[in-house]
Motif scaffolding. Structure first.
Motif, PDB file in Angstrom:
ATOM      1  N   GLY A 163       2.881   7.076  -1.709  1.00  0.00           N
ATOM      2  CA  GLY A 163       3.784   6.578  -2.748  1.00  0.00           C
ATOM      3  C   GLY A 163       5.186   6.314  -2.240  1.00  0.00           C
ATOM      4  O   GLY A 163       6.085   5.990  -3.015  1.00  0.00           O
ATOM      5  N   ALA A 164       5.385   6.435  -0.909  1.00  0.00           N
ATOM      6  CA  ALA A 164       6.723   6.203  -0.345  1.00  0.00           C
ATOM      7  C   ALA A 164       6.925   4.705  -0.116  1.00  0.00           C
ATOM      8  O   ALA A 164       6.695   4.199   0.979  1.00  0.00           O
ATOM      9  CB  ALA A 164       6.872   6.986   0.959  1.00  0.00           C
ATOM     10  N   LEU A 165       7.318   3.997  -1.168  1.00  0.00           N
ATOM     11  CA  LEU A 165       7.383   2.540  -1.112  1.00  0.00           C
ATOM     12  C   LEU A 165       8.414   2.045  -0.112  1.00  0.00           C
ATOM     13  O   LEU A 165       8.200   1.089   0.620  1.00  0.00           O
ATOM     14  CB  LEU A 165       7.701   1.972  -2.497  1.00  0.00           C
ATOM     15  CG  LEU A 165       6.612   2.191  -3.550  1.00  0.00           C
ATOM     16  CD1 LEU A 165       6.993   1.483  -4.846  1.00  0.00           C
ATOM     17  CD2 LEU A 165       5.269   1.687  -3.050  1.00  0.00           C
ATOM     18  N   PHE A 190       6.459  -8.773  -0.221  1.00  0.00           N
ATOM     19  CA  PHE A 190       6.921  -9.256  -1.521  1.00  0.00           C
ATOM     20  C   PHE A 190       6.174  -8.539  -2.649  1.00  0.00           C
ATOM     21  O   PHE A 190       6.767  -8.151  -3.662  1.00  0.00           O
ATOM     22  CB  PHE A 190       6.708 -10.773  -1.596  1.00  0.00           C
ATOM     23  CG  PHE A 190       7.048 -11.366  -2.930  1.00  0.00           C
ATOM     24  CD1 PHE A 190       8.380 -11.573  -3.285  1.00  0.00           C
ATOM     25  CD2 PHE A 190       6.043 -11.702  -3.824  1.00  0.00           C
ATOM     26  CE1 PHE A 190       8.691 -12.115  -4.520  1.00  0.00           C
ATOM     27  CE2 PHE A 190       6.346 -12.229  -5.060  1.00  0.00           C
ATOM     28  CZ  PHE A 190       7.679 -12.437  -5.405  1.00  0.00           C
ATOM     29  N   MET A 191       4.868  -8.333  -2.457  1.00  0.00           N
ATOM     30  CA  MET A 191       4.070  -7.671  -3.488  1.00  0.00           C
ATOM     31  C   MET A 191       4.481  -6.209  -3.678  1.00  0.00           C
ATOM     32  O   MET A 191       4.414  -5.684  -4.789  1.00  0.00           O
ATOM     33  CB  MET A 191       2.579  -7.728  -3.117  1.00  0.00           C
ATOM     34  CG  MET A 191       1.957  -9.086  -3.342  1.00  0.00           C
ATOM     35  SD  MET A 191       0.253  -9.069  -2.782  1.00  0.00           S
ATOM     36  CE  MET A 191      -0.368 -10.524  -3.621  1.00  0.00           C
ATOM     37  N   VAL A 209       1.561  -4.223  -5.224  1.00  0.00           N
ATOM     38  CA  VAL A 209       0.994  -3.268  -4.276  1.00  0.00           C
ATOM     39  C   VAL A 209       1.799  -1.985  -4.394  1.00  0.00           C
ATOM     40  O   VAL A 209       3.019  -1.998  -4.252  1.00  0.00           O
ATOM     41  CB  VAL A 209       1.063  -3.835  -2.840  1.00  0.00           C
ATOM     42  CG1 VAL A 209       0.661  -2.781  -1.841  1.00  0.00           C
ATOM     43  CG2 VAL A 209       0.148  -5.047  -2.715  1.00  0.00           C
ATOM     44  N   ARG A 210       1.129  -0.887  -4.713  1.00  0.00           N
ATOM     45  CA  ARG A 210       1.858   0.362  -4.941  1.00  0.00           C
ATOM     46  C   ARG A 210       0.983   1.547  -4.554  1.00  0.00           C
ATOM     47  O   ARG A 210      -0.111   1.366  -3.994  1.00  0.00           O
ATOM     48  CB  ARG A 210       2.302   0.446  -6.401  1.00  0.00           C
ATOM     49  CG  ARG A 210       1.164   0.277  -7.365  1.00  0.00           C
ATOM     50  CD  ARG A 210       1.609   0.231  -8.807  1.00  0.00           C
ATOM     51  NE  ARG A 210       0.435   0.166  -9.658  1.00  0.00           N
ATOM     52  CZ  ARG A 210      -0.206  -0.950  -9.959  1.00  0.00           C
ATOM     53  NH1 ARG A 210       0.224  -2.113  -9.514  1.00  0.00           N
ATOM     54  NH2 ARG A 210      -1.303  -0.929 -10.703  1.00  0.00           N
ATOM     55  N   ILE A 250      -5.083  -1.698  -1.736  1.00  0.00           N
ATOM     56  CA  ILE A 250      -6.174  -2.295  -0.960  1.00  0.00           C
ATOM     57  C   ILE A 250      -5.728  -3.555  -0.218  1.00  0.00           C
ATOM     58  O   ILE A 250      -6.170  -3.827   0.901  1.00  0.00           O
ATOM     59  CB  ILE A 250      -7.395  -2.573  -1.870  1.00  0.00           C
ATOM     60  CG1 ILE A 250      -8.567  -3.112  -1.048  1.00  0.00           C
ATOM     61  CG2 ILE A 250      -7.077  -3.513  -3.003  1.00  0.00           C
ATOM     62  CD1 ILE A 250      -9.125  -2.133  -0.044  1.00  0.00           C
ATOM     63  N   LYS A 251      -4.788  -4.313  -0.827  1.00  0.00           N
ATOM     64  CA  LYS A 251      -4.333  -5.540  -0.164  1.00  0.00           C
ATOM     65  C   LYS A 251      -3.628  -5.196   1.135  1.00  0.00           C
ATOM     66  O   LYS A 251      -3.850  -5.817   2.173  1.00  0.00           O
ATOM     67  CB  LYS A 251      -3.413  -6.340  -1.077  1.00  0.00           C
ATOM     68  CG  LYS A 251      -4.144  -6.981  -2.242  1.00  0.00           C
ATOM     69  CD  LYS A 251      -3.300  -8.070  -2.872  1.00  0.00           C
ATOM     70  CE  LYS A 251      -4.047  -8.805  -3.968  1.00  0.00           C
ATOM     71  NZ  LYS A 251      -4.202  -7.992  -5.190  1.00  0.00           N
ATOM     72  N   LEU A 252      -2.769  -4.166   1.069  1.00  0.00           N
ATOM     73  CA  LEU A 252      -2.069  -3.747   2.285  1.00  0.00           C
ATOM     74  C   LEU A 252      -3.077  -3.219   3.303  1.00  0.00           C
ATOM     75  O   LEU A 252      -3.009  -3.520   4.497  1.00  0.00           O
ATOM     76  CB  LEU A 252      -1.047  -2.664   1.943  1.00  0.00           C
ATOM     77  CG  LEU A 252       0.046  -2.404   2.985  1.00  0.00           C
ATOM     78  CD1 LEU A 252       1.204  -1.671   2.330  1.00  0.00           C
ATOM     79  CD2 LEU A 252      -0.432  -1.609   4.165  1.00  0.00           C
ATOM     80  N   GLU A 253      -4.054  -2.456   2.822  1.00  0.00           N
ATOM     81  CA  GLU A 253      -5.037  -1.876   3.732  1.00  0.00           C
ATOM     82  C   GLU A 253      -5.812  -2.981   4.462  1.00  0.00           C
ATOM     83  O   GLU A 253      -5.986  -2.922   5.676  1.00  0.00           O
ATOM     84  CB  GLU A 253      -6.001  -0.985   2.940  1.00  0.00           C
ATOM     85  CG  GLU A 253      -6.951  -0.231   3.838  1.00  0.00           C
ATOM     86  CD  GLU A 253      -7.624   0.940   3.146  1.00  0.00           C
ATOM     87  OE1 GLU A 253      -7.544   1.020   1.909  1.00  0.00           O
ATOM     88  OE2 GLU A 253      -8.228   1.750   3.861  1.00  0.00           O
ATOM     89  N   ASN A 254      -6.241  -4.006   3.697  1.00  0.00           N
ATOM     90  CA  ASN A 254      -6.987  -5.103   4.318  1.00  0.00           C
ATOM     91  C   ASN A 254      -6.116  -5.898   5.281  1.00  0.00           C
ATOM     92  O   ASN A 254      -6.569  -6.312   6.341  1.00  0.00           O
ATOM     93  CB  ASN A 254      -7.572  -6.018   3.244  1.00  0.00           C
ATOM     94  CG  ASN A 254      -8.898  -5.486   2.722  1.00  0.00           C
ATOM     95  OD1 ASN A 254      -9.481  -4.586   3.326  1.00  0.00           O
ATOM     96  ND2 ASN A 254      -9.363  -6.037   1.625  1.00  0.00           N
ATOM     97  N   ALA A 255      -4.835  -6.114   4.904  1.00  0.00           N
ATOM     98  CA  ALA A 255      -3.929  -6.834   5.802  1.00  0.00           C
ATOM     99  C   ALA A 255      -3.764  -6.055   7.104  1.00  0.00           C
ATOM    100  O   ALA A 255      -3.792  -6.628   8.201  1.00  0.00           O
ATOM    101  CB  ALA A 255      -2.576  -7.036   5.133  1.00  0.00           C
ATOM    102  N   ALA A 256      -3.638  -4.725   6.979  1.00  0.00           N
ATOM    103  CA  ALA A 256      -3.484  -3.897   8.177  1.00  0.00           C
ATOM    104  C   ALA A 256      -4.750  -3.958   9.039  1.00  0.00           C
ATOM    105  O   ALA A 256      -4.676  -4.058  10.260  1.00  0.00           O
ATOM    106  CB  ALA A 256      -3.176  -2.458   7.786  1.00  0.00           C
TER     107      ALA A 256
END
Lengths: 99, 537, 198
Positions: free
Chosen positions: C79-81, C158-159, C165-166, C171-177
């Motif tokens: 949760g550390a955005l 941006f998301m 993305v929070r 999942i979007k960040l995970e897939n991008a990574a």
């Protein structure tokens, strides 16, 4: 498909310590492979370099990409891909080497 | 829930309720109509080719035009009809229904794959109108000629590259759907066989398509910059292109035939009123075909100057593919044995499939022996063989599936008499068209030639006559289906008394397939119903 | 509409896509292997014309960016955005640095007349022609993947700011990574094959 334990693990968090150690290991292996290439210029160089690269790829796959924590299925498809690539290479070299 | 997916437009109007819909059934139908459009284009080109060959010498087109015709016929039929044919149209429509899901795992990616398909199709067709003209290399794009020819090889190769993306996206969508969205109780060994073959096919799509993508990209770069990979004058090896090309294009043959076998495995038990014989044997033979099919590509290159060692190895593995294919044929026949067989139109097309595919498969064994292959390689024998497997096999199974699921997709029933006439006409036309090609090939007539010596005239003439009978059969079949689409009688939810899940929902199915997700308690072809003891034969 | 929020499914789709990418690169590795076996002396000679220092430096850059990508995933799961955003930003920045270095490397080669199609290039030994073609195509396609990755990370960044993305929807960040790590793995193999093996 997934047991309860695996389900919990897949959404877990990789600790900073693990990530940093992995990063340092990757840097070390990079240094190692460059050093080997510098001192060793004979045929074995190919094999050694590929092995070191595969170790690095393994670290990225299993720690950074969290394959270690994913269900068996993900590891099986990785195996499938490796087997497929090996089969393609082997069958092509049957032609190239014996032509 | 009262409305079916035809009337529920998800709040969109007119054509945009189709081309922007993420409903797998609408996308399935979009694919179906586009695929049929490309099929008919390919048929017209094929008829023109046969017309040119009706007599020796120039008949209607020049040699150069003929080169473009057979190239376009191959590209359209292979990349735009038979590879996506069954999985993307019938598969898209039926996969979620058969496993009791509301949609595929990635509905938007599903829509994207149709758009990529259309963009690729338009790109391929555009080569006809671009300066330089359509490619004249054959659909195989073999270098070094494909590097030198001034025709639009790069554009056509790029179209195939795009459709590769479409195919990969469909494959990963189906695999994820089958893994994640099966209804409660739908274990792996309770999945319908059509779904199983779609699963095997999806793996082949994922494992093989990237290889053609890189190969075609390298060919394009070769033409644009002269990279030398496949150019012998720069040290490259044209045989490496053939290797890479067939590493994809042979498995692609199984992308075409496996789902076709799946369709037959659905139709035969339904119309034999029996559970399928050897369910596990069919499942595992499908997986075995997919696996072995991946490592036999070299049999396309027996005369290309490959090493003798690889000729022998590839020949051996190719023979091995016949075993699981044979297992399937025996299973279908054993399913019919002592069943109460009803010869309704889908079953009739399935019979035609089994007969034609067996001829195609057995002549494949002749091709796979290196010694005979050297005699018939690059002749009309090969043309006959792959039309028996691809058109007689995959094509007829596609028609069988179309007739089997037509009432489910449209809610209406076609005229049985007309479709029986169509099937018999197609069967006769098919054999008259392609069987003489076996003889021509054996006598030594090479493929891809627009002219031939007079001693080949008779067989060519018969073959061309056959093409007209076949065209008449297609005309009857499509007219009958089109008429049923608008004027057919209401079909009811389960006109064939099928046992798989798609028959338990309404026809046409509602927007999200099932009012309530079914719970599966038995195998896909079991005829035991609740509160009913007998009937399982 | 039923909302599909199957994160495991989404991740499975991503992995399957990455496996197709591995086979895509696999085709080029096959060509490399065959031509290296055929022209080993030329390959050694051509390989020593590449700058090892630059190659090593870029490897370090990419490995580090992979590390920061993994870090940002760990952070967002907590949760550390803010720190997740910082890690993401560093990842994209390292990607850009990689591309700039690649650009200068290519420019130097092209400045010496070494590029497919040039008169000088066509007079080289056959093995060298193939090596440099492979070099340009492999690093070029890899660079294209890096570029796509950078754009994807910008969008994810941006998301994160817009709240799509929070901490409980990453999942979007995970897939991008995952994608970015694959790009890293591809380079891990390209580096020894092109720069080290002589």
């Amino acid at each position: 498909m997934l047991s309860m334990k695996e389900k919990k693990d897949t959404s877990g968090t990789t600790g900073h310590g693990t990530l940093i150690v992995t990063w340092l290991a990757l840097l070390f292996l990079t240094g190692l492979t460059v050093w080997i290439a510098g001192v060793n210029t004979d045929r074995h160089g190919v094999a050694i370099n590929i092995i070191v690269a595969s170790m690095k790829a393994g670290l990225v796959l299993f720690v950074f990409m969290r394959l270690k924590y994913e269900s068996l299925f993900f590891r099986l498809i990785l195996l499938l891909i490796v087997v497929t690539l090996t089969a393609i290479m082997a069958l092509t070299f049957l032609d190239v080497l014996y032509r | 829930m009262g409305t079916d997916f035809h009337t529920n437009t998800e709040g969109r109007k007119g054509i945009s309720s189709w081309i922007f819909s993420t409903d797998h059934k609408r996308i399935g139908l979009l694919y179906l109509y586009s695929i049929l459009g490309f099929f008919l284009t390919g048929v017209v080109i094929g008829l023109l080719m046969r017309l040119e060959l009706i007599a020796p010498g120039k008949t209607i087109v020049s040699a150069r035009t003929y080169d473009s015709l057979f190239t376009l016929h191959g590209i359209i039929m292979i990349f735009f009809f038979i590879i996506p044919g069954v999985p993307a149209s019938l598969g898209n429509f039926l996969l979620p229904l058969q496993i009791g899901a509301r949609d595929v795992a990635f509905p938007r990616i599903n829509l994207l794959s149709w758009w990529l398909y259309m963009i690729a199709g338009i790109t391929a067709i555009s080569t006809i109108f671009l300066p330089g003209g359509p490619p004249d290399t054959g659909w195989t794009f073999y270098p070094p000629y494909s590097i030198r020819t001034p025709t639009n090889v790069s554009v056509a190769a790029f179209a195939a590259f795009i459709i590769g993306f479409s195919s990969i996206l469909t494959g990963l969508n189906f695999i994820t759907t089958i893994h994640r969205l099966r209804a409660p109780g739908m274990t792996w060994m309770r999945m319908p066989l059509f779904t199983w073959t779609l699963y095997s096919t999806a793996w082949v799509q994922i494992l093989a398509t990237p290889v053609i993508a890189i190969t075609l990209l390298l060919l394009i770069l070769e033409r644009a910059f002269g990279t030398g990979f496949f150019d012998p004058s720069k040290g490259g090896d044209p045989l490496m292109f053939e290797h890479l090309f067939w590493i994809y294009s042979h498995p692609a043959v199984y992308v075409m035939i496996l789902p076709a076998m799946g369709i037959i495995s659905e139709i035969v038990p339904t119309f034999s009123r029996k559970t399928v014989f050897g369910y596990r044997a069919i499942v595992f033979s499908g997986l075995t075909i997919a696996t072995l099919g991946y490592v036999v590509w070299g049999h396309h290159m027996f005369t290309s100057g490959m090493s003798d060692v690889s000729n022998m190895v590839f020949s051996f593995i190719t023979f091995a593919v016949a075993v699981p294919s044979g297992i399937k044929v025996f299973n279908w026949i054993a399913t019919m044995y002592k069943g109460s067989v009803e010869v309704k139109p889908p079953m009739l097309y399935a019979f035609a499939f089994i007969f034609l595919f067996s001829i195609g498969g057995l002549t494949g064994l002749i091709n796979s022996a290196v010694a005979t292959n050297i005699h018939i390689h690059g002749t009309f024998f090969i043309v006959a063989h792959f039309h028996y497997t691809m058109f007689g096999g995959a094509g007829f199974a596609f028609f069988a599936g179309l007739h089997y699921w037509f009432p489910k997709m449209t809610g209406r029933m076609y005229n049985f008499r007309a479709s029986t006439v169509a099937c018999i006409t197609l069967f006769i036309g098919f054999n008259v068209l392609y069987f003489p090609m076996f003889l021509l090939g054996w006598q030594g007539m090479p493929r891809r030639y627009y002219d031939y010596p007079p001693e080949f005239h008779w067989n060519n003439l018969i073959s061309t006559l056959g093409s007209w009978i076949l065209a008449a059969g297609l005309l009857i079949m499509f007219t009958n289906l089109a008429r049923a689409l608008f004027k057919g009688e209401k079909a009811g939810n389960n006109p064939w008394d099928g046992t798989t899940l798609e028959w338990q929902t309404t026809s046409p199915p509602p927007h999200e397939n099932f009012a309530e997700i079914p719970v599966v308690t038995q195998g896909p072809y079991s005829r035991k119903r609740e509160g009913q003891e007998t009937g399982d034969r | 509409m039923v909302k599909h929020t199957d994160d495991v499914g989404a991740k499975m789709g991503m992995w399957l896509f990455l496996f197709t990418e591995m086979l895509f690169f696999g085709g080029m590795f096959l060509l490399y292997a065959v031509y290296r076996a055929h022209y080993s002396a030329d390959f050694s000679g051509a390989s020593s014309e590449l700058n090892r220092v630059i190659g090593t430096f870029n490897t370090v850059i990419l490995i580090t960016s992979s590390f920061t990508a993994a870090l940002s995933l760990s952070e967002i799961k907590k949760g550390a955005l803010r720190s997740a955003s910082v890690s993401l930003g560093i990842t994209a920045l390292l990607g850009i640095i990689f591309l700039i270095i690649k650009y200068t490397e290519w420019s130097a080669k092209i400045g010496h007349g070494i590029y497919p199609g040039s008169a000088y290039f066509n007079d080289l030994a056959h093995g060298k022609v193939l090596f440099f073609s492979l070099y340009f195509v492999m690093t070029g396609i890899h660079a294209l993947h890096v570029l796509i990755g950078i754009v994807v990370f910008m969008v994810i960044l941006f998301m994160v700011h817009s709240g799509t993305v929070r901490g409980n929807n990453f999942i979007k960040l995970e897939n991008a990574a995952l994608y970015w790590h694959f790009v890293d793995i591809a380079w891990i193999y390209l580096f020894p094959l092109l720069y080290l093996l002589r």
